[in-house]
Motif scaffolding. Structure first.
Motif, PDB file in Angstrom:
ATOM      1  N   HIS A 141       0.836  -1.199   0.000  1.00  0.00           N
ATOM      2  CA  HIS A 141       0.000   0.000   0.000  1.00  0.00           C
ATOM      3  C   HIS A 141       0.873   1.251   0.000  1.00  0.00           C
ATOM      4  O   HIS A 141       1.864   1.323   0.736  1.00  0.00           O
ATOM      5  CB  HIS A 141      -0.913   0.007   1.222  1.00  0.00           C
ATOM      6  CG  HIS A 141      -1.880  -1.147   1.229  1.00  0.00           C
ATOM      7  ND1 HIS A 141      -3.063  -1.126   0.528  1.00  0.00           N
ATOM      8  CD2 HIS A 141      -1.815  -2.364   1.830  1.00  0.00           C
ATOM      9  CE1 HIS A 141      -3.693  -2.275   0.704  1.00  0.00           C
ATOM     10  NE2 HIS A 141      -2.953  -3.051   1.490  1.00  0.00           N
ATOM     11  N   THR A 142       0.472   2.227  -0.820  1.00  0.00           N
ATOM     12  CA  THR A 142       1.231   3.485  -0.872  1.00  0.00           C
ATOM     13  C   THR A 142       0.275   4.660  -0.653  1.00  0.00           C
ATOM     14  O   THR A 142      -0.710   4.535   0.067  1.00  0.00           O
ATOM     15  CB  THR A 142       2.014   3.616  -2.198  1.00  0.00           C
ATOM     16  OG1 THR A 142       1.110   3.680  -3.307  1.00  0.00           O
ATOM     17  CG2 THR A 142       2.968   2.447  -2.388  1.00  0.00           C
ATOM     18  N   GLU A 143       0.548   5.805  -1.274  1.00  0.00           N
ATOM     19  CA  GLU A 143      -0.099   7.046  -0.842  1.00  0.00           C
ATOM     20  C   GLU A 143      -1.588   7.173  -1.143  1.00  0.00           C
ATOM     21  O   GLU A 143      -2.240   8.083  -0.633  1.00  0.00           O
ATOM     22  CB  GLU A 143       0.632   8.274  -1.407  1.00  0.00           C
ATOM     23  CG  GLU A 143       0.799   8.293  -2.914  1.00  0.00           C
ATOM     24  CD  GLU A 143       2.213   7.952  -3.335  1.00  0.00           C
ATOM     25  OE1 GLU A 143       2.780   8.692  -4.167  1.00  0.00           O
ATOM     26  OE2 GLU A 143       2.761   6.945  -2.837  1.00  0.00           O
ATOM     27  N   ASP A 144      -2.153   6.280  -1.944  1.00  0.00           N
ATOM     28  CA  ASP A 144      -3.594   6.327  -2.153  1.00  0.00           C
ATOM     29  C   ASP A 144      -4.355   5.383  -1.220  1.00  0.00           C
ATOM     30  O   ASP A 144      -5.567   5.210  -1.372  1.00  0.00           O
ATOM     31  CB  ASP A 144      -3.947   6.022  -3.610  1.00  0.00           C
ATOM     32  CG  ASP A 144      -3.852   7.266  -4.486  1.00  0.00           C
ATOM     33  OD1 ASP A 144      -4.362   8.312  -4.062  1.00  0.00           O
ATOM     34  OD2 ASP A 144      -3.271   7.200  -5.584  1.00  0.00           O
ATOM     35  N   SER A 145      -3.670   4.792  -0.258  1.00  0.00           N
ATOM     36  CA  SER A 145      -4.321   4.056   0.824  1.00  0.00           C
ATOM     37  C   SER A 145      -4.290   4.934   2.069  1.00  0.00           C
ATOM     38  O   SER A 145      -3.221   5.427   2.463  1.00  0.00           O
ATOM     39  CB  SER A 145      -3.614   2.726   1.104  1.00  0.00           C
ATOM     40  OG  SER A 145      -3.877   1.780   0.090  1.00  0.00           O
ATOM     41  N   TYR A 146      -5.435   5.127   2.685  1.00  0.00           N
ATOM     42  CA  TYR A 146      -5.564   6.066   3.810  1.00  0.00           C
ATOM     43  C   TYR A 146      -4.682   5.717   4.993  1.00  0.00           C
ATOM     44  O   TYR A 146      -4.340   6.577   5.804  1.00  0.00           O
ATOM     45  CB  TYR A 146      -7.024   6.138   4.273  1.00  0.00           C
ATOM     46  CG  TYR A 146      -7.589   4.823   4.736  1.00  0.00           C
ATOM     47  CD1 TYR A 146      -7.433   4.391   6.043  1.00  0.00           C
ATOM     48  CD2 TYR A 146      -8.281   3.999   3.845  1.00  0.00           C
ATOM     49  CE1 TYR A 146      -7.943   3.161   6.459  1.00  0.00           C
ATOM     50  CE2 TYR A 146      -8.791   2.783   4.257  1.00  0.00           C
ATOM     51  CZ  TYR A 146      -8.629   2.360   5.560  1.00  0.00           C
ATOM     52  OH  TYR A 146      -9.119   1.149   5.961  1.00  0.00           O
ATOM     53  N   ASP A 147      -4.279   4.445   5.116  1.00  0.00           N
ATOM     54  CA  ASP A 147      -3.523   4.011   6.292  1.00  0.00           C
ATOM     55  C   ASP A 147      -2.061   3.732   5.995  1.00  0.00           C
ATOM     56  O   ASP A 147      -1.369   3.122   6.805  1.00  0.00           O
ATOM     57  CB  ASP A 147      -4.176   2.766   6.911  1.00  0.00           C
ATOM     58  CG  ASP A 147      -4.336   1.612   5.916  1.00  0.00           C
ATOM     59  OD1 ASP A 147      -4.077   1.809   4.713  1.00  0.00           O
ATOM     60  OD2 ASP A 147      -4.734   0.511   6.351  1.00  0.00           O
ATOM     61  N   SER A 148      -1.567   4.178   4.843  1.00  0.00           N
ATOM     62  CA  SER A 148      -0.176   3.913   4.468  1.00  0.00           C
ATOM     63  C   SER A 148       0.656   5.190   4.487  1.00  0.00           C
ATOM     64  O   SER A 148       0.201   6.257   4.062  1.00  0.00           O
ATOM     65  CB  SER A 148      -0.111   3.297   3.071  1.00  0.00           C
ATOM     66  OG  SER A 148       1.234   3.167   2.656  1.00  0.00           O
ATOM     67  N   SER A 149       1.895   5.064   4.953  1.00  0.00           N
ATOM     68  CA  SER A 149       2.837   6.188   4.954  1.00  0.00           C
ATOM     69  C   SER A 149       3.897   6.040   3.867  1.00  0.00           C
ATOM     70  O   SER A 149       4.824   6.849   3.785  1.00  0.00           O
ATOM     71  CB  SER A 149       3.527   6.295   6.323  1.00  0.00           C
ATOM     72  OG  SER A 149       4.303   5.123   6.586  1.00  0.00           O
ATOM     73  N   ILE A 150       3.773   5.019   3.013  1.00  0.00           N
ATOM     74  CA  ILE A 150       4.769   4.759   1.976  1.00  0.00           C
ATOM     75  C   ILE A 150       4.520   5.638   0.757  1.00  0.00           C
ATOM     76  O   ILE A 150       3.386   5.753   0.286  1.00  0.00           O
ATOM     77  CB  ILE A 150       4.749   3.280   1.540  1.00  0.00           C
ATOM     78  CG1 ILE A 150       5.050   2.354   2.725  1.00  0.00           C
ATOM     79  CG2 ILE A 150       5.758   3.033   0.426  1.00  0.00           C
ATOM     80  CD1 ILE A 150       4.949   0.880   2.389  1.00  0.00           C
ATOM     81  N   LYS A 151       5.565   6.235   0.246  1.00  0.00           N
ATOM     82  CA  LYS A 151       5.514   6.916  -1.032  1.00  0.00           C
ATOM     83  C   LYS A 151       5.974   5.930  -2.111  1.00  0.00           C
ATOM     84  O   LYS A 151       7.010   5.267  -1.962  1.00  0.00           O
ATOM     85  CB  LYS A 151       6.413   8.148  -1.049  1.00  0.00           C
ATOM     86  CG  LYS A 151       6.001   9.225  -0.054  1.00  0.00           C
ATOM     87  CD  LYS A 151       4.635   9.792  -0.373  1.00  0.00           C
ATOM     88  CE  LYS A 151       4.261  10.924   0.575  1.00  0.00           C
ATOM     89  NZ  LYS A 151       2.878  11.423   0.316  1.00  0.00           N
ATOM     90  N   ALA A 152       5.216   5.832  -3.191  1.00  0.00           N
ATOM     91  CA  ALA A 152       5.509   4.824  -4.206  1.00  0.00           C
ATOM     92  C   ALA A 152       6.920   4.975  -4.781  1.00  0.00           C
ATOM     93  O   ALA A 152       7.596   3.980  -5.037  1.00  0.00           O
ATOM     94  CB  ALA A 152       4.472   4.901  -5.321  1.00  0.00           C
ATOM     95  N   ILE A 153       7.375   6.195  -4.962  1.00  0.00           N
ATOM     96  CA  ILE A 153       8.707   6.396  -5.512  1.00  0.00           C
ATOM     97  C   ILE A 153       9.783   5.856  -4.576  1.00  0.00           C
ATOM     98  O   ILE A 153      10.786   5.282  -5.013  1.00  0.00           O
ATOM     99  CB  ILE A 153       8.950   7.891  -5.843  1.00  0.00           C
ATOM    100  CG1 ILE A 153      10.225   8.060  -6.660  1.00  0.00           C
ATOM    101  CG2 ILE A 153       8.956   8.743  -4.590  1.00  0.00           C
ATOM    102  CD1 ILE A 153      10.166   7.417  -8.032  1.00  0.00           C
ATOM    103  N   ASP A 154       9.567   5.993  -3.261  1.00  0.00           N
ATOM    104  CA  ASP A 154      10.518   5.438  -2.291  1.00  0.00           C
ATOM    105  C   ASP A 154      10.460   3.909  -2.290  1.00  0.00           C
ATOM    106  O   ASP A 154      11.488   3.238  -2.136  1.00  0.00           O
ATOM    107  CB  ASP A 154      10.208   5.963  -0.890  1.00  0.00           C
ATOM    108  CG  ASP A 154      10.393   7.461  -0.770  1.00  0.00           C
ATOM    109  OD1 ASP A 154      11.232   8.009  -1.511  1.00  0.00           O
ATOM    110  OD2 ASP A 154       9.697   8.083   0.061  1.00  0.00           O
ATOM    111  N   LEU A 155       9.257   3.373  -2.442  1.00  0.00           N
ATOM    112  CA  LEU A 155       9.096   1.923  -2.511  1.00  0.00           C
ATOM    113  C   LEU A 155       9.844   1.349  -3.706  1.00  0.00           C
ATOM    114  O   LEU A 155      10.553   0.333  -3.590  1.00  0.00           O
ATOM    115  CB  LEU A 155       7.609   1.576  -2.609  1.00  0.00           C
ATOM    116  CG  LEU A 155       7.267   0.119  -2.911  1.00  0.00           C
ATOM    117  CD1 LEU A 155       7.658  -0.783  -1.751  1.00  0.00           C
ATOM    118  CD2 LEU A 155       5.785  -0.027  -3.238  1.00  0.00           C
ATOM    119  N   ILE A 156       9.706   1.986  -4.847  1.00  0.00           N
ATOM    120  CA  ILE A 156      10.373   1.498  -6.053  1.00  0.00           C
ATOM    121  C   ILE A 156      11.887   1.524  -5.891  1.00  0.00           C
ATOM    122  O   ILE A 156      12.586   0.561  -6.237  1.00  0.00           O
ATOM    123  CB  ILE A 156       9.916   2.325  -7.268  1.00  0.00           C
ATOM    124  CG1 ILE A 156       8.458   1.969  -7.610  1.00  0.00           C
ATOM    125  CG2 ILE A 156      10.827   2.096  -8.466  1.00  0.00           C
ATOM    126  CD1 ILE A 156       7.834   2.874  -8.636  1.00  0.00           C
TER     127      ILE A 156
END
Length: 246
Positions: free
Chosen positions: A8-23
């Motif tokens: 889960h990334t930034e379009d999930s209300y309960d996630s603090s992950i940014k997709a670019i950082d995840l990648i």
């Protein structure tokens, strides 16, 4: 392959992950493929509290990331919570979007208990039975690729409960999944919360295999970047083959 099909990334209300950082992190850890699977939770109490996400915005965001990422295959997925209870509404939202994979999950019991958050006390036998019955309805009625986090209610337990009384019901779930070619997710977010196993536990994975199941998925269910890949090495290697490539 090294993969994770539940993040889960930034379009999930309960996630603090940014997709670019995840990648970036996935590339550092030599992943071949990941799926971002934002929440689509549509029960009235969820809509009232969190609203509905913009799926069009989300899809376009992931497509842009895909176009700018060459070292890693990034999939655009969705996790539909309690899909069988909101089926028509959910279908109206997702039917025109070409998601790479759809996860189905059960978060709420019939008595409105939210089993996806830490519970104040263990579920009763009646509640556990209801939980698995909800999963059976989900896999029977909904077109999904993966059944996510089966056994999620145990995530906050510090012991593995005896569930042998529910084995006939679990076999019904597994047989339905096998008939419909639905993958069983091995979810290891429970290990981050103190539960002494991934979900579902090894005896249930072996039950699925014995019944003829062959499609498995693997997901960290990460909502924090530090939980991505954490404890992945504890998953038995025989279950680390992507169902997408069988």
């Amino acid at each position: 392959m090294k993969f994770d099909y539940h993040i889960h990334t930034e379009d999930s209300y309960d996630s603090s992950i940014k997709a670019i950082d995840l990648i970036k992190r996935a590339i550092e850890l030599n992943y071949d493929e990941i799926a971002i699977t934002e929440h689509l939770d549509l029960l009235p109490q969820e809509i009232k509290k969190y609203g509905a996400p913009s799926l069009d915005r989300y899809y376009k965001r992931i497509k842009e990331l895909q176009n700018n990422t060459s070292e890693l295959n990034v999939l655009c997925g969705i996790e539909i919570g309690d899909y069988h209870r909101v089926k028509e509404y959910a279908l109206s939202l997702v039917e025109d979007i070409n998601f790479d994979l759809i996860l189905g999950s059960v978060h709420f019991l019939s008595d409105a208990t939210n089993v996806a958050v830490p519970l104040k006390k263990p579920l009763s036998e009646e509640q556990v039975r209801d939980y698995y019955q909800q999963n059976l309805l989900l896999v029977f009625h909904c077109n999904i690729d993966v059944l996510a986090h089966l056994g999620v209610y145990k995530r906050g337990y510090n012991y593995i409960p005896d569930e042998s009384a529910f084995y006939p019901l679990l076999k019904d779930i597994f047989n339905t999944m096998i008939d419909r070619k639905i993958a069983l997710e091995i979810n290891y977010s429970s290990l981050c919360r103190g539960y002494p196993s991934f979900l579902p536990e090894l005896p249930l994975l072996e039950m699925f295999l014995d019944l003829g199941g062959r499609y498995f998925s693997l997901g960290s269910d990460a909502h924090k970047i530090e939980h991505f890949d954490l404890y992945r090495e504890l998953i038995p290697t025989q279950f680390c083959t992507s169902f997408r490539y069988l």
